[in-house]
Design a protein around this motif. Sequence first.
Motif, PDB file in Angstrom:
ATOM      1  N   CYS A  56      41.681  42.395  58.966  1.00  0.00           N
ATOM      2  CA  CYS A  56      40.764  42.191  60.095  1.00  0.00           C
ATOM      3  C   CYS A  56      40.873  40.772  60.633  1.00  0.00           C
ATOM      4  CB  CYS A  56      39.329  42.479  59.675  1.00  0.00           C
ATOM      5  SG  CYS A  56      38.991  44.219  59.407  1.00  0.00           S
ATOM      6  N   CYS A  58      43.536  38.891  60.626  1.00  0.00           N
ATOM      7  CA  CYS A  58      44.780  38.828  61.403  1.00  0.00           C
ATOM      8  C   CYS A  58      44.625  39.514  62.762  1.00  0.00           C
ATOM      9  CB  CYS A  58      45.921  39.474  60.619  1.00  0.00           C
ATOM     10  SG  CYS A  58      46.352  38.571  59.133  1.00  0.00           S
ATOM     11  N   ILE A  59      43.935  40.633  62.778  1.00  0.00           N
ATOM     12  CA  ILE A  59      43.734  41.352  64.045  1.00  0.00           C
ATOM     13  C   ILE A  59      42.893  40.523  65.005  1.00  0.00           C
ATOM     14  CG2 ILE A  59      42.603  43.365  65.086  1.00  0.00           C
ATOM     15  CD1 ILE A  59      43.527  44.949  62.586  1.00  0.00           C
ATOM     16  N   PHE A  60      41.808  39.947  64.510  1.00  0.00           N
ATOM     17  CA  PHE A  60      40.966  39.120  65.374  1.00  0.00           C
ATOM     18  C   PHE A  60      41.713  37.881  65.869  1.00  0.00           C
ATOM     19  CE2 PHE A  60      37.173  41.323  63.548  1.00  0.00           C
ATOM     20  CZ  PHE A  60      36.670  41.769  64.767  1.00  0.00           C
ATOM     21  N   ALA A  62      44.988  37.642  66.300  1.00  0.00           N
ATOM     22  CA  ALA A  62      45.960  38.105  67.293  1.00  0.00           C
ATOM     23  C   ALA A  62      45.282  38.371  68.628  1.00  0.00           C
ATOM     24  CB  ALA A  62      46.670  39.361  66.790  1.00  0.00           C
ATOM     25  N   THR A  63      44.113  38.971  68.571  1.00  0.00           N
ATOM     26  CA  THR A  63      43.350  39.223  69.797  1.00  0.00           C
ATOM     27  C   THR A  63      42.929  37.917  70.453  1.00  0.00           C
ATOM     28  OG1 THR A  63      42.516  41.289  68.859  1.00  0.00           O
ATOM     29  CG2 THR A  63      41.331  40.384  70.747  1.00  0.00           C
ATOM     30  N   ALA A  64      42.505  36.964  69.634  1.00  0.00           N
ATOM     31  CA  ALA A  64      42.065  35.683  70.184  1.00  0.00           C
ATOM     32  C   ALA A  64      43.226  34.910  70.804  1.00  0.00           C
ATOM     33  CB  ALA A  64      41.411  34.848  69.086  1.00  0.00           C
ATOM     34  N   THR A  66      45.996  36.229  72.180  1.00  0.00           N
ATOM     35  CA  THR A  66      46.503  36.885  73.391  1.00  0.00           C
ATOM     36  C   THR A  66      45.494  36.805  74.536  1.00  0.00           C
ATOM     37  OG1 THR A  66      45.753  39.029  72.572  1.00  0.00           O
ATOM     38  CG2 THR A  66      48.052  38.435  72.173  1.00  0.00           C
ATOM     39  N   HIS A  67      44.226  37.044  74.237  1.00  0.00           N
ATOM     40  CA  HIS A  67      43.162  36.964  75.241  1.00  0.00           C
ATOM     41  C   HIS A  67      42.160  35.941  74.744  1.00  0.00           C
ATOM     42  CE1 HIS A  67      44.821  40.657  76.804  1.00  0.00           C
ATOM     43  NE2 HIS A  67      44.671  41.226  75.622  1.00  0.00           N
ATOM     44  N   TYR A  68      42.124  34.810  75.387  1.00  0.00           N
ATOM     45  CA  TYR A  68      41.242  33.741  74.919  1.00  0.00           C
ATOM     46  C   TYR A  68      39.793  34.197  75.019  1.00  0.00           C
ATOM     47  CZ  TYR A  68      39.008  29.286  74.250  1.00  0.00           C
ATOM     48  OH  TYR A  68      38.228  28.287  73.755  1.00  0.00           O
ATOM     49  N   SER A  72      36.269  36.283  69.359  1.00  0.00           N
ATOM     50  CA  SER A  72      37.349  36.678  68.446  1.00  0.00           C
ATOM     51  C   SER A  72      37.622  35.585  67.421  1.00  0.00           C
ATOM     52  CB  SER A  72      38.625  36.980  69.229  1.00  0.00           C
ATOM     53  OG  SER A  72      38.448  38.099  70.056  1.00  0.00           O
ATOM     54  N   TYR A  73      37.561  34.340  67.855  1.00  0.00           N
ATOM     55  CA  TYR A  73      37.744  33.226  66.912  1.00  0.00           C
ATOM     56  C   TYR A  73      36.619  33.194  65.884  1.00  0.00           C
ATOM     57  CZ  TYR A  73      41.472  31.195  69.729  1.00  0.00           C
ATOM     58  OH  TYR A  73      42.654  30.966  70.390  1.00  0.00           O
TER      59      TYR A  73
END
Length: 110
Positions: A56, A58-60, A62-64, A66-68, A72-73
Amino acid sequence: MEKRFRDYIRHLEKLDFDVISEEEVWEEREKLQLMLTEIHQEMVRMLIPMMAFLICTCIFLATAFTHYFVGSYIAAAVMALVTVYLAIQYKNLGGVVKKLCAYIDKLTAK
């Protein structure tokens, strides 16, 4: 649970390995094997959620990346903290396993 392991380790420290009989050695071995099995099961119970929280994180991240998005951070930081907490607990149980294995070696050497 940790209190029970500490009490059992204190019990093993008080044993005089030179004086105990062969039957007592077998009884102690059986108790040690049972405790080790219980600890290993607890370690697996900790390992599974720890890996899930790591994924989870790593997923968050990666999301953070790609899309600031600040959320997510924050979510990645929370997941990372939970992962670190579970890793510390896992490491503590690993130390208990090492202590119990040392006592198994002492009983086997008798």
